[in-house]
Motif scaffolding. Structure first.
Motif, PDB file in Angstrom:
ATOM      1  N   TRP A  60      10.310 -37.445 -38.985  1.00  0.00           N
ATOM      2  CA  TRP A  60       8.873 -37.467 -39.275  1.00  0.00           C
ATOM      3  C   TRP A  60       8.388 -36.182 -39.926  1.00  0.00           C
ATOM      4  N   GLY A  61       9.309 -35.306 -40.343  1.00  0.00           N
ATOM      5  CA  GLY A  61       8.899 -34.057 -40.977  1.00  0.00           C
ATOM      6  C   GLY A  61       8.159 -34.283 -42.282  1.00  0.00           C
ATOM      7  N   LEU A  62       8.575 -35.278 -43.054  1.00  0.00           N
ATOM      8  CA  LEU A  62       7.897 -35.598 -44.313  1.00  0.00           C
ATOM      9  C   LEU A  62       6.435 -35.942 -44.053  1.00  0.00           C
ATOM     10  N   HIS A  63       6.179 -36.809 -43.089  1.00  0.00           N
ATOM     11  CA  HIS A  63       4.817 -37.238 -42.814  1.00  0.00           C
ATOM     12  C   HIS A  63       3.972 -36.109 -42.236  1.00  0.00           C
ATOM     13  N   ARG A  64       4.520 -35.373 -41.289  1.00  0.00           N
ATOM     14  CA  ARG A  64       3.754 -34.285 -40.683  1.00  0.00           C
ATOM     15  C   ARG A  64       3.412 -33.214 -41.713  1.00  0.00           C
TER      16      ARG A  64
END
Length: 214
Positions: A60-64
């Motif tokens: 979820w690093g991309l979204h965060r």
């Protein structure tokens, strides 16, 4: 990286064409009533860039990093479905189920598994991204990592988006973002527009650039 391909499908998503972001003809033949979108951006080159971008995508690093808050995370069961296979005479065979253990990034963050449900809240490139979503599929193969996410009832949009990190033959690393969306009943017509998707996709690119520390 060992090849891993798995998916999860059930009635919880609010659209019928589950997995259509993986079709090569999505832009020519999108699901009826949906607006398709496809963009790709170069992130750099080399094995390290590919590994860092892939890890960010699957944790979820991309979204965060794009400005999205993620809550109410309910991991998948770990039971993965290999999809429909066909016998030589064209008869569909029963899907093969396998069980995979939970995997973790180097910092201990768990990797996303198919069937995981989350609630998004926030904006991407100034465009709102809100509502419940379900992870449709996760693919990990040499030079290719992909995540597909579908909407659930309660989201102002209906559709699916996939994110793919590719390391190509010239060693360059790319992110490919594909989607199809339409507004749900009562939502603004802007929700499914190509302009909105282009704005959001540009923000996803910036989230994975080396200057952002990813």
């Amino acid at each position: 990286m060992n090849a891993r391909r798995s998916s999860f499908e059930d009635e919880a998503v609010d659209y019928a064409a589950v997995g259509a972001t993986q079709r090569t003809d999505l832009m020519q033949y999108p699901p009826e009533g949906y607006v398709p979108s496809e963009d790709e951006f170069r992130l750099g080159s080399g094995e390290e860039r590919f590994a860092l971008a892939s890890s960010a995508l699957l944790t979820w690093g991309l979204h965060r990093s794009s400005g999205v808050e993620i809550s109410e995370v309910h991991p998948g069961t770990g039971v993965q479905y290999g999809g429909i296979a066909f016998a030589e005479d064209g008869t569909p065979l029963e899907p093969i189920e396998t069980h995979e253990e939970q995997r973790f990034a180097e910092d201990g963050t768990p990797f996303i598994t198919p069937g995981t449900t989350v609630v998004f809240a926030g904006t991407v490139g100034g465009e709102p991204l809100v509502g419940p979503h379900r992870v449709i599929s996760v693919t990990e193969e040499p030079g290719h990592v992909s995540l597909a996410i579908g909407t659930m009832e309660g989201d102002p949009e209906s559709g699916e988006q996939s994110f793919t990190i590719e390391q190509r033959e010239d060693d360059s690393v790319w992110i490919v973002v594909r989607s199809f969306f339409r507004p749900t009943k009562g939502a603004a017509k802007l929700v499914g527009s190509k302009r909105r998707r282009k704005t959001m996709n540009d923000a996803y690119l910036r989230a994975l650039l080396p200057s952002r520390g990813v």
